[in-house]
Write a protein that holds these residues in place. Structure first.
Motif, PDB file in Angstrom:
ATOM      1  N   ARG A  23       1.028  -1.325  -0.033  1.00  0.00           N
ATOM      2  CA  ARG A  23      -0.256  -0.372   0.025  1.00  0.00           C
ATOM      3  C   ARG A  23       1.002   0.943  -0.145  1.00  0.00           C
ATOM      4  NH1 ARG A  23      -3.349  -3.976   2.154  1.00  0.00           N
ATOM      5  NH2 ARG A  23      -5.206  -3.931   1.926  1.00  0.00           N
ATOM      6  N   TYR A 128     -10.618   6.084  -2.541  1.00  0.00           N
ATOM      7  CA  TYR A 128      -9.231   6.785  -2.320  1.00  0.00           C
ATOM      8  C   TYR A 128      -8.723   6.895  -4.512  1.00  0.00           C
ATOM      9  CZ  TYR A 128     -10.041   2.256   0.127  1.00  0.00           C
ATOM     10  OH  TYR A 128      -9.932   1.087   0.961  1.00  0.00           O
ATOM     11  N   PHE A 141      -3.995   3.161  -2.089  1.00  0.00           N
ATOM     12  CA  PHE A 141      -4.538   2.176  -0.994  1.00  0.00           C
ATOM     13  C   PHE A 141      -3.431   3.186   0.775  1.00  0.00           C
ATOM     14  CE2 PHE A 141      -5.873   0.520  -4.759  1.00  0.00           C
ATOM     15  CZ  PHE A 141      -7.385   0.400  -4.550  1.00  0.00           C
ATOM     16  N   GLY A 142      -3.027   3.666   0.492  1.00  0.00           N
ATOM     17  CA  GLY A 142      -2.197   3.785   1.299  1.00  0.00           C
ATOM     18  C   GLY A 142      -2.201   5.194   2.052  1.00  0.00           C
TER      19      GLY A 142
END
Ligand code: FES
Ligand code: FE2
Length: 462
Positions: A23, A128, A141-142
């Protein structure tokens, strides 16, 4: 390898240590093609689909303003599945009680609530960021707001006319998929043709026939197909060097005292390889977990010469892969097309000559959903695999300690996320190092989309 370590490097769901590393990078979520009504007629009316990435269930849609929305799939009201939602142009409405969300996840309406209800203002669906690059939609997705700059690798720097993207599903863990791809020893065996087709019968774009193409350079005035070299010289001298993006891999196959075959490829951490398909075409292939036991590979074909014929490249590949989910027609259900007669007479593996992708698919899937690395026995020719695992374990440790994952995840290194260069050719044994860099310089000088010739990043670094 210990069982705990194997778990550590393969499990990627939310909350896992390895998942946190993955991620840290932009990850592909879909091809833009998946929203093309000519390829998926459902998209004409309703450009929305369920996607699953890194063990997370998501809904991906394009609104009427052309914005991409990538949202958690469970409705924040009572968690019904938003991929069955009503696409209303400016957002998606949950069919259970009519809550509606825009592409950023903002709640627009909660129609069952009493007039004057402020509930909507207190609810946001997690969304996202999405970036479109070279025909692929990437998601972040971090941590929110912490996305690194998008890397400027050739496959992203080249214009749309010179790139083509495609993908396919493998029923196995992402890491074993990547470990097959970066293994410099396997083409001599897995992809071996027992005899060679005439070189002029090999179209540059022919799907899956990459090792049929000629190596650069010649052997006593003769062009050799890559596959013949792989077959006749099957004990490569493998080495790797750290690069800002991961590793540069070298496989040398000495042919005579004067000549050596050199194949330079790259492993871009954490799950991408870059290999030559021909003298002017490269493949950049990313391995993206759907979840722990399924992986999509995304391939970017990048031309350093003329434009690519996307239609032809797509049609060739659609012989072997079914839409709309890009599922290979061969797999465990039909023994990957295995034919013992072919294995005896034509190919080392016996799974067809036209689509070498299925060879890799077999290697990846036949290990089982998650390879049990406690049962393997690695040799000298597996040194790249070992180096990559060390790098992954180190990255897991770094990220767990609050540090930054390496390569493309590190904003400080963004300027170095370029190239990387590849070659496959027959070189003078004593000067193969300068020979391949000259080949690369010429290739880059010939690319119409690279304004001026530049030295390979490798040449500057070493
Ligand atoms: S669960 Fe989606 S609106 Fe109720
Ligand atoms: Fe392969």
């Amino acid at each position: 390898m210990k069982a705990e370590q194997n778990e550590l490097i393969t499990r990627i769901g939310p909350g896992t240590a390895c998942g946190a590393v993955l991620r840290s990078y932009w990850q592909p979520v879909a091809l833009v093609d998946e929203f093309d009504p000519r390829l998926d007629p459902r998209m004409a009316q309703r450009p929305l689909k369920a996607v699953r990435v890194l063990g997370q269930d998501l809904v991906l849609f394009r609104d009427d303003a052309g914005r991409w929305g990538l949202l958690d799939r469970d409705c924040p009201h009572r968690n019904a599945d938003l991929s069955f939602g009503r696409h209303e142009g400016d957002g998606v409405r949950c069919p259970f009680h009519g809550w509606k969300f825009d592409a950023t996840g903002r709640c627009l309406e909660t129609p069952a609530e009493p007039a004057g209800s402020k509930l909507c203002e207190r609810v946001t669906q997690r969304s996202y960021p999405v970036m479109e690059k070279s025909g692929v939609l990437f998601g972040w997705f971090g941590e929110e707001g912490k996305a690194p700059p998008f890397p400027e690798f050739d496959c992203f720097a080249a214009p749309a006319t010179h790139t083509f993207a495609f993908k396919g599903l493998w029923n196995a863990n992402w890491l074993q998929a990547f470990e097959v791809g970066i293994d410099p020893a396997h083409p001599s065996f897995l992809h071996r043709f027992l005899s060679d087709a005439a070189l002029d019968s090999v179209g540059e774009n022919a799907a899956g026939r990459q090792f049929r193409s000629a190596s650069a350079g010649d052997f006593s005035g003769e062009k050799w197909p890559m596959t013949r070299i792989m077959r006749e010289f099957h004990q490569p001298d493998i080495s790797f060097e750290p690069r800002p993006w991961g590793m540069q891999l070298t496989a040398l196959r000495p042919m005579t005292d004067e000549l050596t075959h050199v194949r330079i490829t790259n492993a871009i951490f954490p799950g991408t390889f870059v290999i030559p398909l021909s003298e002017t075409l490269t493949i950049t292939q990313m391995h993206v977990p759907v979840d722990d036991e399924h992986t999509y590979w995304y391939s970017f074909f990048t031309s350093f010469a003329g434009p690519v014929d996307k239609e032809a490249m797509r049609n060739q590949r659609l012989q072997f892969i079914s839409l709309p989910d890009y599922v290979p027609k061969s797999g465990r259900h039909n023994n990957w097309g295995f034919n013992p007669d072919e294995q005896r007479a034509q190919t080392f593996l016996g799974m067809g000559e036209e689509d070498i992708n299925v060879h890799d698919q077999w290697a990846v899937e036949s290990m089982g959903p998650i390879q049990d690395r406690t049962r393997e026995h690695l040799g000298t020719s597996d040194k790249v695999i070992m180096a990559n695992r060390r790098m992954l374990l180190k990255a897991i440790e770094t990220v767990q300690a609050g540090g930054t994952a390496p390569g493309a995840a590190d904003p400080a290194q963004a300027g170095q996320m370029r190239g990387p260069d590849t070659v496959d050719g027959i070189a003078p044994a004593g000067t193969w190092g300068s020979w391949w860099q000259e080949k690369v310089r010429a290739k880059r000088a010939g690319a119409p989309w690279l304004r001026q010739p530049e030295a390979a990043p490798e040449a500057q670094a070493s």
